[in-house]
Design an enzyme around this catalytic site. Structure first.
Site, short mmCIF file in Angstrom:
data_model
loop_
_atom_site.label_atom_id
_atom_site.label_comp_id
_atom_site.label_asym_id
_atom_site.label_seq_id
_atom_site.Cartn_x
_atom_site.Cartn_y
_atom_site.Cartn_z
N ASN A 117 0.84 -1.20 0.00
CA ASN A 117 0.00 0.00 0.00
C ASN A 117 0.88 1.26 0.00
O ASN A 117 1.51 1.61 1.01
CB ASN A 117 -0.90 -0.04 1.25
CG ASN A 117 -1.85 1.13 1.30
OD1 ASN A 117 -1.56 2.22 0.82
ND2 ASN A 117 -2.99 0.92 1.93
N ASP A 127 -0.76 -4.53 10.80
CA ASP A 127 -2.11 -4.93 10.44
C ASP A 127 -3.04 -4.04 11.24
O ASP A 127 -2.80 -3.78 12.42
CB ASP A 127 -2.35 -6.41 10.71
CG ASP A 127 -3.51 -6.93 9.88
OD1 ASP A 127 -3.66 -6.52 8.72
OD2 ASP A 127 -4.30 -7.75 10.39
N HIS A 139 -3.84 5.65 14.94
CA HIS A 139 -3.44 4.30 15.37
C HIS A 139 -2.06 3.93 14.81
O HIS A 139 -1.18 3.51 15.54
CB HIS A 139 -4.50 3.32 14.86
CG HIS A 139 -4.94 3.60 13.45
ND1 HIS A 139 -5.56 4.77 13.10
CD2 HIS A 139 -4.78 2.91 12.30
CE1 HIS A 139 -5.78 4.77 11.80
NE2 HIS A 139 -5.32 3.66 11.28
P1 IMP Z 1 -4.21 -2.72 6.78
O1 IMP Z 1 -4.00 -3.88 7.67
O2 IMP Z 1 -3.41 -1.54 7.18
O3 IMP Z 1 -4.12 -3.07 5.33
O4 IMP Z 1 -5.69 -2.23 7.02
C1 IMP Z 1 -6.82 -3.04 6.76
C2 IMP Z 1 -7.93 -2.17 6.29
O5 IMP Z 1 -8.28 -1.25 7.32
C3 IMP Z 1 -7.58 -1.31 5.09
O6 IMP Z 1 -7.88 -1.97 3.89
C4 IMP Z 1 -8.45 -0.11 5.27
O7 IMP Z 1 -9.72 -0.38 4.76
C5 IMP Z 1 -8.56 0.00 6.77
N1 IMP Z 1 -7.57 0.99 7.28
C6 IMP Z 1 -6.34 0.74 7.78
N2 IMP Z 1 -5.74 1.88 8.15
C7 IMP Z 1 -6.62 2.86 7.88
C8 IMP Z 1 -6.56 4.27 8.05
O8 IMP Z 1 -5.60 4.88 8.52
N3 IMP Z 1 -7.65 4.94 7.65
C9 IMP Z 1 -8.75 4.34 7.12
N4 IMP Z 1 -8.83 3.04 6.93
C10 IMP Z 1 -7.78 2.29 7.32
#
Ligand code: IMP
Length: 190
Positions: A9, A67, A175
């Site tokens: 990402n 995550d 976070h």
């Molecule tokens: P990941 O583990 O960081 O890929 O997050 C999993 C999912 O949570 C992502 O696909 C987003 O939909 C959501 N997400 C994670 N971080 C954020 C953030 O900072 N803002 C909004 N959505 C988030």
């Protein structure tokens, strides 16, 4: 110090790189790791570890992975670890937000939190760091910055959604920002 950040990402990579000015962050693309690492665990801690371990075992490199889940109280903590796939494997951020807004229609309790877990593999040991940002789910989308659920998440004590904040402003309270701050504090003690 050179560390791989195990994410595909680009938005996340940029956010984190801005918070880690003294570390040479290497992306998965830079080590020619183009595969999707399957997130098969049922917890954020488990998935962060799977991703970091994949890179460390395959490429023999220090690495950290994160995550994140959005935990909504009125939905008993859902979508949580399944936040990315909430609207299905073919879903996207818009569909995920629409599904969440629908699930909370008429619901007064809109409290929620983003929780990030970072797993760091450093010289044969694993360390984990957690960051939590409390807030609430808005009734409609607002703002166009950021990614994921940003337009419908308003952090506690603020009047705007994450999607109305600059990356810098969000990073100070998010976070991920808080988990990365713990990671930085740790790396600075080495
Ligand atoms: P990941 O583990 O960081 O890929 O997050 C999993 C999912 O949570 C992502 O696909 C987003 O939909 C959501 N997400 C994670 N971080 C954020 C953030 O900072 N803002 C909004 N959505 C988030």
């Amino acid at each position: 110090m050179k560390i791989v950040f195990a994410t595909h990402n680009i938005n996340k990579a940029k956010e984190v790189a801005a918070l880690l000015p003294n570390i040479e962050l290497v992306t998965l693309e830079e080590i020619a790791c183009f595969e999707e690492i399957a997130e098969t665990a049922t917890t954020l801690e488990g998935n962060a570890a799977i991703k970091a371990n994949y890179v460390t075992e395959k490429y023999k490199l220090n690495c950290f992975a994160d995550d994140t889940g959005l935990e909504v109280d009125a939905l008993n903590g859902s979508p949580g670890v399944y936040s990315a796939r909430y609207a299905g494997e073919d879903g996207d951020a818009e569909k995920n937000m629409d599904k969440l807004l629908n699930a909370l229609r008429g619901q007064e309790n809109r409290s929620a939190r983003f929780r990030t877990v970072i797993a760091l593999n450093l010289d044969g040991k694993q360390f984990q760091f957690e960051g939590v940002c409390e807030g609430e789910i808005l009734k409609e989308k607002s703002g166009s910055k950021g990614f994921g659920y940003d337009p419908i998440f308003k952090p506690k004590g603020y009047t705007t959604s994450f999607a109305e904040m600059s990356m810098h402003e969000k990073g100070k309270i998010s976070h991920r920002g808080l988990a990365v701050a713990k990671l930085i504090a740790f790396l600075n003690t080495l």
